[in-house]
Design a protein around this motif. Structure first.
Motif, PDB file in Angstrom:
ATOM      1  N   ALA A 172       0.805  -0.962  -0.064  1.00 31.25           N
ATOM      2  CA  ALA A 172       0.396   0.190  -0.074  1.00 31.25           C
ATOM      3  C   ALA A 172       0.716   1.530  -0.346  1.00 31.25           C
ATOM      4  N   PHE A 173       2.108   1.026   0.369  1.00 30.65           N
ATOM      5  CA  PHE A 173       2.956   2.313   0.470  1.00 30.65           C
ATOM      6  C   PHE A 173       2.958   2.612  -1.011  1.00 30.65           C
ATOM      7  N   VAL A 174       3.152   1.840  -1.857  1.00 28.95           N
ATOM      8  CA  VAL A 174       3.369   2.253  -3.117  1.00 28.95           C
ATOM      9  C   VAL A 174       2.049   2.573  -3.344  1.00 28.95           C
ATOM     10  N   ALA A 175       0.903   1.967  -3.210  1.00 26.62           N
ATOM     11  CA  ALA A 175      -0.773   1.957  -3.938  1.00 26.62           C
ATOM     12  C   ALA A 175      -1.161   3.864  -3.720  1.00 26.62           C
ATOM     13  N   PHE A 176      -0.426   4.217  -2.426  1.00 24.74           N
ATOM     14  CA  PHE A 176      -0.621   5.393  -2.021  1.00 24.74           C
ATOM     15  C   PHE A 176       0.403   6.325  -3.245  1.00 24.74           C
ATOM     16  N   VAL A 177       1.115   6.502  -2.669  1.00 21.45           N
ATOM     17  CA  VAL A 177       2.144   8.069  -3.730  1.00 21.45           C
ATOM     18  C   VAL A 177       1.321   7.219  -5.378  1.00 21.45           C
ATOM     19  N   ALA A 178       1.516   6.482  -5.469  1.00 16.87           N
ATOM     20  CA  ALA A 178       0.653   6.360  -7.395  1.00 16.87           C
ATOM     21  C   ALA A 178      -0.785   6.719  -7.083  1.00 16.87           C
ATOM     22  N   PHE A 179      -1.985   6.559  -6.212  1.00 22.00           N
ATOM     23  CA  PHE A 179      -2.812   7.092  -6.337  1.00 22.00           C
ATOM     24  C   PHE A 179      -2.102   8.856  -5.917  1.00 22.00           C
ATOM     25  N   ASP A 180      -1.615   9.344  -4.985  1.00 18.98           N
ATOM     26  CA  ASP A 180      -1.010  10.671  -5.036  1.00 18.98           C
ATOM     27  C   ASP A 180      -0.415  11.106  -6.316  1.00 18.98           C
ATOM     28  N   ALA A 181       0.498  10.646  -7.389  1.00 20.10           N
ATOM     29  CA  ALA A 181       0.477  10.891  -8.533  1.00 20.10           C
ATOM     30  C   ALA A 181      -0.725  11.177  -9.330  1.00 20.10           C
ATOM     31  N   LEU A 182      -1.713  10.016  -9.585  1.00 18.10           N
ATOM     32  CA  LEU A 182      -2.494   9.996 -10.229  1.00 18.10           C
ATOM     33  C   LEU A 182      -3.558  11.465 -10.027  1.00 18.10           C
ATOM     34  N   GLY A 183      -2.955  12.498  -9.061  1.00 19.97           N
ATOM     35  CA  GLY A 183      -4.093  12.826  -8.015  1.00 19.97           C
ATOM     36  C   GLY A 183      -4.832  13.370  -7.593  1.00 19.97           C
ATOM     37  N   VAL A 184      -5.361  11.564  -6.945  1.00 20.73           N
ATOM     38  CA  VAL A 184      -6.390  11.605  -6.149  1.00 20.73           C
ATOM     39  C   VAL A 184      -6.074  10.569  -5.069  1.00 20.73           C
ATOM     40  N   GLY A 185      -5.170  10.469  -4.559  1.00 21.59           N
ATOM     41  CA  GLY A 185      -4.904  10.414  -3.619  1.00 21.59           C
ATOM     42  C   GLY A 185      -5.800  10.863  -2.149  1.00 21.59           C
ATOM     43  N   GLU A 186      -6.180  12.181  -1.945  1.00 20.17           N
ATOM     44  CA  GLU A 186      -7.051  12.464  -1.443  1.00 20.17           C
ATOM     45  C   GLU A 186      -8.158  11.641  -1.382  1.00 20.17           C
ATOM     46  N   ALA A 187      -8.725  11.538  -2.254  1.00 24.35           N
ATOM     47  CA  ALA A 187     -10.399  11.234  -2.882  1.00 24.35           C
ATOM     48  C   ALA A 187     -10.449   9.544  -1.999  1.00 24.35           C
ATOM     49  N   THR A 188      -8.957   8.569  -2.285  1.00 25.71           N
ATOM     50  CA  THR A 188      -9.054   7.609  -2.484  1.00 25.71           C
ATOM     51  C   THR A 188      -8.499   7.073  -0.945  1.00 25.71           C
ATOM     52  N   ARG A 189      -7.748   7.852  -0.018  1.00 26.70           N
ATOM     53  CA  ARG A 189      -7.975   7.401   1.167  1.00 26.70           C
ATOM     54  C   ARG A 189      -9.009   8.033   2.228  1.00 26.70           C
ATOM     55  N   GLY A 190      -9.402   9.084   1.717  1.00 31.36           N
ATOM     56  CA  GLY A 190     -11.625   9.477   1.813  1.00 31.36           C
ATOM     57  C   GLY A 190     -12.414   8.093   1.938  1.00 31.36           C
ATOM     58  N   ARG A 191     -11.940   7.665   1.386  1.00 30.73           N
ATOM     59  CA  ARG A 191     -12.904   6.386   0.656  1.00 30.73           C
ATOM     60  C   ARG A 191     -12.003   5.356   2.062  1.00 30.73           C
ATOM     61  N   ALA A 192     -11.342   5.249   2.575  1.00 31.50           N
ATOM     62  CA  ALA A 192     -10.540   3.693   2.626  1.00 31.50           C
ATOM     63  C   ALA A 192     -11.447   2.888   4.322  1.00 31.50           C
ATOM     64  N   VAL A 193     -11.008   2.666   5.653  1.00 32.84           N
ATOM     65  CA  VAL A 193     -11.118   2.218   6.487  1.00 32.84           C
ATOM     66  C   VAL A 193      -9.386   1.930   6.825  1.00 32.84           C
ATOM     67  N   TYR A 194      -9.356   2.755   7.867  1.00 36.61           N
ATOM     68  CA  TYR A 194      -8.171   2.308   8.609  1.00 36.61           C
ATOM     69  C   TYR A 194      -8.855   0.893   9.832  1.00 36.61           C
TER      70      TYR A 194
END
Length: 221
Positions: A58-80
């Motif tokens: 997931a560290f790579v996944a979130f970095v990839a989401f950030d690079a695509l400009g959707v990191g904040e939206a994806t984090r907001g939909r996840a459950v921690y």
């Protein structure tokens, strides 16, 4: 003068997570993209995904989401989740427990998250739709779609799944069944046993099979 083909879009075969991520990555590099999918419309499919915090997942996944400009939206939909747990499915004994709190986050740089596949897809789709370089088509999984319409492009990115029509055309090998069976299901909170509604990624293991469950969408499923 630039070659004429440089002005053409990059067709992407497949509108799933991989296809949308590839399309969004191309638009962020300045390329025009045409998305092709065999479905008439995009909808919810699949179940959950675990996004572990280590460098391999997931560290790579979130970095990839950030690079695509959707990191904040994806984090907001996840459950921690609070922990990962393993039980013996035969006698219910606890095999192991890994807390995923502050110490875990400090060590690995990210929390351990779980998210519905459709929520990842939605984040990528929203990012793609926010760009004026995306065209969404109804038909087709290759450069020539199911209606025999031609979609000219600079290159074709193939992301149309395990039973890929593009791969079948160019490589000729069929998808091979492993012999293993996987069942996925979504269960609403009200229908799930109250004593198992943990904030945890849980696995129950036994010979030749295992069961995994974890909360999604704020614990509502």
């Amino acid at each position: 003068m630039k070659p004429a083909h440089n002005n053409l879009p990059v067709p992407v075969a497949g509108g799933g997570i991989g296809g949308l991520a590839a399309a969004l990555a191309q638009t962020r590099r300045g390329f025009a993209v045409k998305g092709l999918d065999q479905a008439a419309e995009l909808g919810e499919i699949g179940a959950g995904i675990q996004l572990g915090s280590n460098a391999f997942v997931a560290f790579v996944a979130f970095v990839a989401f950030d690079a695509l400009g959707v990191g904040e939206a994806t984090r907001g939909r996840a459950v921690y989740i609070d922990e990962m747990v393993m039980h013996d499915a035969l006698d219910e004994t606890l095999v192991g427990r890994i807390p995923t709190g502050e110490t875990f986050r400090l060590r690995f740089g990210n929390p351990y998250a779980v998210i519905h596949r459709a929520d990842v897809h939605d984040s990528l789709l929203e990012g793609a739709q926010a760009s004026d370089r995306i065209e969404q088509e109804e038909h087709g999984v290759t450069v020539v779609d199911a209606c025999d319409a031609g979609h000219r492009g600079r290159a074709l990115i193939d992301a149309d799944g395990m039973k890929s029509a593009v791969r079948r055309q160019y490589v000729g090998d069929a998808a091979r069944a492993s012999g293993h069976m996987v069942y996925r299901a979504m269960v609403d909170r009200r229908d799930f046993p109250a004593d198992l509604q943990w904030s945890a990624a849980s696995i129950w293991v036994s010979p030749n099979c295992h069961l995994v469950h974890y909360p999604l969408r704020g614990g509502e499923q």
